[in-house]
Design a protein around this motif. Structure first.
Motif, short mmCIF file in Angstrom:
data_model
loop_
_atom_site.label_atom_id
_atom_site.label_comp_id
_atom_site.label_asym_id
_atom_site.label_seq_id
_atom_site.Cartn_x
_atom_site.Cartn_y
_atom_site.Cartn_z
N THR A 47 0.83 -1.21 0.00
CA THR A 47 0.00 0.00 0.00
C THR A 47 0.86 1.26 0.00
O THR A 47 1.95 1.30 0.58
CB THR A 47 -0.93 0.02 1.23
N ALA A 48 0.35 2.28 -0.70
CA ALA A 48 1.04 3.58 -0.76
C ALA A 48 0.40 4.60 0.18
O ALA A 48 0.65 5.80 0.06
CB ALA A 48 1.02 4.11 -2.19
N ALA A 49 -0.44 4.12 1.11
CA ALA A 49 -1.14 5.03 2.02
C ALA A 49 -0.16 5.67 3.00
O ALA A 49 0.82 5.05 3.43
CB ALA A 49 -2.23 4.28 2.79
N SER A 50 -0.45 6.92 3.34
CA SER A 50 0.36 7.64 4.32
C SER A 50 0.02 7.16 5.73
O SER A 50 -1.01 6.50 5.93
CB SER A 50 0.09 9.14 4.19
N PRO A 51 0.86 7.47 6.72
CA PRO A 51 0.55 7.03 8.09
C PRO A 51 -0.80 7.53 8.59
O PRO A 51 -1.50 6.81 9.30
CB PRO A 51 1.71 7.62 8.92
N ASP A 52 -1.18 8.75 8.23
CA ASP A 52 -2.49 9.26 8.66
C ASP A 52 -3.63 8.52 7.99
O ASP A 52 -4.72 8.39 8.56
CB ASP A 52 -2.60 10.76 8.34
N GLU A 53 -3.42 8.01 6.77
CA GLU A 53 -4.47 7.26 6.08
C GLU A 53 -4.59 5.83 6.62
O GLU A 53 -5.61 5.18 6.41
CB GLU A 53 -4.19 7.23 4.58
N LEU A 54 -3.54 5.35 7.28
CA LEU A 54 -3.60 4.01 7.87
C LEU A 54 -4.36 3.97 9.18
O LEU A 54 -4.73 2.90 9.65
CB LEU A 54 -2.18 3.48 8.08
N LYS A 55 -4.56 5.14 9.80
CA LYS A 55 -5.29 5.21 11.07
C LYS A 55 -6.77 5.44 10.78
O LYS A 55 -7.15 6.52 10.32
CB LYS A 55 -4.73 6.33 11.95
N VAL A 56 -7.60 4.42 11.04
CA VAL A 56 -9.03 4.47 10.74
C VAL A 56 -9.80 4.45 12.05
O VAL A 56 -9.56 3.58 12.91
CB VAL A 56 -9.44 3.27 9.85
N TYR A 57 -10.72 5.39 12.22
CA TYR A 57 -11.53 5.49 13.42
C TYR A 57 -13.01 5.38 13.03
O TYR A 57 -13.42 5.82 11.95
CB TYR A 57 -11.29 6.82 14.14
N ALA A 58 -13.79 4.78 13.93
CA ALA A 58 -15.22 4.58 13.66
C ALA A 58 -16.02 4.87 14.92
O ALA A 58 -15.57 4.60 16.04
CB ALA A 58 -15.49 3.16 13.17
N LEU A 59 -17.21 5.42 14.72
CA LEU A 59 -18.14 5.65 15.83
C LEU A 59 -18.74 4.31 16.24
O LEU A 59 -19.41 3.65 15.44
CB LEU A 59 -19.24 6.63 15.39
N TRP A 60 -18.48 3.89 17.49
CA TRP A 60 -18.88 2.55 17.93
C TRP A 60 -20.37 2.50 18.27
O TRP A 60 -21.05 1.53 17.97
CB TRP A 60 -18.03 2.14 19.12
N GLU A 61 -20.89 3.54 18.91
CA GLU A 61 -22.30 3.56 19.29
C GLU A 61 -22.88 4.92 18.93
O GLU A 61 -22.44 5.94 19.44
CB GLU A 61 -22.47 3.29 20.79
N ALA A 62 -23.88 4.89 18.04
CA ALA A 62 -24.55 6.13 17.63
C ALA A 62 -25.90 6.30 18.33
O ALA A 62 -26.53 7.35 18.22
CB ALA A 62 -24.75 6.15 16.13
N GLY A 63 -26.34 5.26 19.03
CA GLY A 63 -27.61 5.36 19.75
C GLY A 63 -28.82 5.03 18.91
O GLY A 63 -29.95 5.35 19.30
N ASP A 64 -28.64 4.37 17.74
CA ASP A 64 -29.80 4.00 16.93
C ASP A 64 -29.87 2.47 16.83
O ASP A 64 -29.09 1.75 17.44
CB ASP A 64 -29.72 4.63 15.54
N THR A 65 -30.83 1.98 16.02
CA THR A 65 -31.08 0.54 15.94
C THR A 65 -30.02 -0.20 15.12
O THR A 65 -30.01 -1.44 15.11
CB THR A 65 -32.45 0.29 15.29
N TYR A 66 -29.14 0.54 14.44
CA TYR A 66 -28.16 -0.10 13.59
C TYR A 66 -26.79 -0.22 14.26
O TYR A 66 -25.80 -0.57 13.59
CB TYR A 66 -28.02 0.67 12.28
N ASP A 67 -26.69 0.08 15.54
CA ASP A 67 -25.39 0.01 16.22
C ASP A 67 -24.78 -1.38 16.15
O ASP A 67 -23.61 -1.55 15.83
CB ASP A 67 -25.55 0.43 17.69
N GLN A 68 -25.60 -2.42 16.44
CA GLN A 68 -25.09 -3.79 16.44
C GLN A 68 -24.63 -4.20 15.04
O GLN A 68 -23.57 -4.84 14.88
CB GLN A 68 -26.17 -4.76 16.93
N HIS A 69 -25.37 -3.79 14.01
CA HIS A 69 -24.99 -4.16 12.65
C HIS A 69 -23.68 -3.49 12.25
O HIS A 69 -22.82 -4.11 11.61
CB HIS A 69 -26.11 -3.76 11.67
N ARG A 70 -23.54 -2.22 12.63
CA ARG A 70 -22.30 -1.53 12.29
C ARG A 70 -21.11 -2.13 13.02
O ARG A 70 -20.00 -2.22 12.47
CB ARG A 70 -22.42 -0.03 12.61
N GLN A 71 -21.31 -2.55 14.28
CA GLN A 71 -20.22 -3.16 15.03
C GLN A 71 -19.77 -4.48 14.40
O GLN A 71 -18.57 -4.77 14.32
CB GLN A 71 -20.64 -3.37 16.48
N VAL A 72 -20.74 -5.27 13.92
CA VAL A 72 -20.39 -6.51 13.22
C VAL A 72 -19.61 -6.20 11.95
O VAL A 72 -18.61 -6.85 11.61
CB VAL A 72 -21.66 -7.32 12.91
#
Length: 702
Positions: A621-646
């Motif tokens: 991969t030619a990605a930069s160090p900042d592009e290799l760091k991926v963050y995600a919202l774990w709980e948004a408080g809606d009905t799709y939280d479990q699906h997104r976590q999976v």
């Protein structure tokens, strides 16, 4: 007079001309679709454009679960188009017609009279349209089905006739040489349909990323419909003094010029220059001088010229480098021109010269070999760039030709801040184009470029060190006596309030702080016209009261929280880009300009309930160090939280995944069969599709 009194002016509206989307703004029309039925909520699978032809193709998904959709007919069409085998060249990989393609045609050849208008707070902002396109469904898949049908028939006929064929008869061949093509024949050939089709097919498609109407990227792009900083620049066409407006209505009579001496075509006298509009005067001066302090420019424009108007115009044709104005590259190298030395097109020359200008924003010295190695341009072109703005020094390199202009920087901090944001955007483009390494981004130490580093003897160094110690000791003694006097003049309590003490904090990580302030640390102390402090954290930890620090943290947390609730998944690189756009929309002097480091931003992301996803990127991969760091919202408080976590757990083990794998994993983990709309919702929140595979947002490498 009576008619004027009967028709009074009710309201005056200021009109501004926005140029940020010039030659980029298109109007899409769907003539076979009613206005009440838009495509905003339809999933867009891909988009591509041929810029020269102004031809656009959009690929949109079809809702196959709709009761009005005939599934048997969709399967039959997919079978006719792709046959029984399915590979990467198949039009419908799901063996079902689940998408349709829209192809554009030009609604008008001349769109110079049309513009997009936005009305806000008593101001009308106009952006000229580059093209008006009408999109209609394309039926090229039927041509593909017919071609496959003809191939099958030809194969069958060839198989039957091959059994009865005997040895081919020998045939006589006559060789003819074509005549030289006449001019008339050439014109007929150029105007023929086959030639035009061939020319159109030669232009390559440019693949685009589609962002929905409510996406944050779309919201930022819509801000460009407003005139950027119209209080300072970009609207000289619509801002005229009464005398200038009268001059435009009634130009002076042309006098006889027979007796005037004839000057060369590229020479313009100062008297002739001052008859031109202010914007043209500044453009001609900067194009000829190339580098100029603001004070010199004002003296050339003559007395009585408004400095605010000059500031408004200079930003259109020049960039700020070390407090001085350097003419923009696209002014020296207009579109459709090329290098006189190597024939390189103007676009490549502008990129190379922008790299040289950007290097001078970081350091007073530039090495010619380094520029040539990065830009891959010929030595003559690189020498031209350097001669525009610097002077060669033997055995040292090229030094910026003008001293740092502190007076301009102190008088116009808002202009300096705006120019700094523009340079940050240029730096991001240069990093992607040239794949700049950290050694290119970090300026060299000033000690390596001092006047005579090899001629300082040991005794001189010792004496210099002693003098510096005495000077520092005297300053410390004065500060101590001053603090002692302040303590005595305070209340009788001799204990200092510990809340008034601020301890300077150094960044824990090895990463450099984000370039979100015009006062960040650079080794030579110069950043796009600013003398930076030694550490950007000083402004936050050493000079702000405790309440201000809390407010900065609250502001940063509010930005991070709202951004992740819209995006769900972001790389550190994309988050920093959005943060810089957010800073650009804030007024000068806002508390967030105090300096936010990468570590502070990452800590705030984790504090808001997000998690880092360790995506297994491929080794090459030619990605930069900042592009290799991926963050995600774990709980948004809606009905799709479990699906997104999976889904996020899947991508912590796989770089890219097919849709059927995601759907089966979601059904297995959640214990229920999800319909297409629910799966689409989860994928749309966190992923993007490319080449039949699904990736987390920001992880697709172009």
């Amino acid at each position: 007079m009576a008619n004027e009194e009967d028709d009074p002016i009710i309201q005056e509206i200021d009109v501004f001309l926005a140029r940020s989307l010039l030659e980029k703004l298109y109007l899409f029309q769907y003539p076979i679709r009613p206005a009440s039925m838009t495509y905003d909520d339809v999933t867009h699978l891909s988009a591509k454009i041929k810029p020269k032809q102004q031809k656009v193709e959009l690929e949109m998904a079809i809702d196959t679960l709709n009761p009005n959709y005939c599934r048997s007919k969709g399967e039959q069409i997919a079978l006719n188009v792709d046959g029984t085998c399915t590979d990467e060249t198949s039009t419908y990989s799901s063996k079902l017609m689940d998408k349709q393609t829209f192809c554009s045609s030009q609604a008008a050849s001349n769109v110079s009279r049309y513009a997009a208008a936005v009305y806000k707070k008593g101001e009308l902002h106009l952006t000229p349209l580059h093209g008006i396109l009408q999109l209609r469904p394309s039926f090229t898949y039927l041509d593909k089905a017919d071609a496959k049908h003809r191939e099958r028939e030809a194969a069958n006929e060839g198989g039957d006739s091959s059994q009865d064929e005997t040895e081919d008869d020998v045939k006589q061949i006559t060789v003819r040489f074509s005549r030289p093509e006449t001019e008339q024949a050439r014109q007929r050939r150029v105007q023929s349909y086959e030639f035009l089709q061939k020319r159109q097919a030669e232009e390559h498609w440019v693949h685009l990323h589609y962002y929905s109407l409510k996406d944050s990227r779309s919201e930022h792009e819509r801000q460009y419909l407003f005139s950027q900083g119209h209080g300072l620049a970009e609207n000289t066409e619509l801002i005229k003094s009464p005398s200038e407006y009268l001059m435009m209505l009634m130009p002076p009579s042309v006098e006889e010029e027979n007796d005037k001496p004839v000057a060369p075509s590229n020479v313009l006298s100062m008297a002739q220059l001052r008859t031109l509009p202010l914007a043209d005067q500044i453009k001609i001066l900067m194009k000829n001088v190339k580098v100029m302090p603001f004070a010199n420019l004002m003296s050339l424009l003559g007395s009585g010229t408004d400095s605010t108007a000059v500031l408004r115009c200079i930003q259109q044709v020049a960039m700020l480098v070390q407090g001085n104005w350097v003419v923009k590259s696209d002014v020296l190298y207009p579109k459709d021109t090329s290098s006189p030395h190597s024939g390189v097109p103007a676009e490549v020359l502008c990129r190379g010269r922008d790299f040289v200008m950007w290097k001078f924003t970081q350091d007073r010295w530039v090495v010619r070999k380094e520029v040539a190695a990065v830009t891959k341009l010929c030595p003559e072109d690189v020498k031209d760039f350097l001669e525009h703005m610097s002077v060669a020094r033997i055995n040292k390199g090229w030094e910026f030709m003008l001293p740092y202009d502190e007076d301009f920087v102190k008088k116009h901090p808002d202009i300096v801040q705006r120019q700094h944001m523009l340079w940050m955007g240029i730096q991001a483009k240069l990093e992607k184009v040239y794949n700049l390494l950290k050694e290119h981004l970090t300026p060299k130490k000033q000690e390596a470029q001092s006047a005579h580093p090899l001629l300082i003897s040991g005794e001189q160094r010792v004496s210099m060190a002693k003098a510096k110690v005495k000077q520092n000791y005297g300053q410390l003694e004065k500060e101590f006596q001053k603090q002692k006097a302040e303590v005595k003049s305070n209340d009788t309590s001799t204990k200092m309030d510990i809340s008034n003490i601020r301890i300077k904090e150094e960044p824990v990580s090895d990463e450099e702080p984000m370039e979100t302030s015009a006062y960040e640390g650079m080794n030579n102390g110069v950043v796009n016209g600013l003398h930076a402090e030694e550490d950007s954290m000083d402004s936050l930890n050493g000079h702000l009261p405790g309440g201000c620090i809390d407010r900065v943290a609250q502001e940063l947390k509010a930005f991070v929280s709202s951004t992740f609730k819209k995006q769900f998944v972001l790389t550190l690189s994309e988050l920093k880009r959005l943060f810089n756009l957010h800073l650009a929309s804030l007024p000068p002097g806002h508390m967030l300009f105090s300096g936010i480091s990468d570590k502070m931003l990452q800590d705030m992301v984790l504090d808001t309930g997000c998690k880092q996803i360790l995506v297994p990127f491929p080794p090459q991969t030619a990605a930069s160090p900042d592009e290799l760091k991926v963050y995600a919202l774990w709980e948004a408080g809606d009905t799709y939280d479990q699906h997104r976590q999976v889904l996020l757990e899947i991508f912590s083990k796989n770089y890219r995944v097919r849709r059927n794998v995601i759907q089966s994993q979601l059904s297995q983990e959640c214990g229920e069969d999800l319909n297409k709309q629910e799966v689409d919702r989860v994928l749309k929140d966190c992923c993007v599709s490319y080449g039949g595979m699904w990736y987390l947002k920001g992880t697709v490498q172009s």
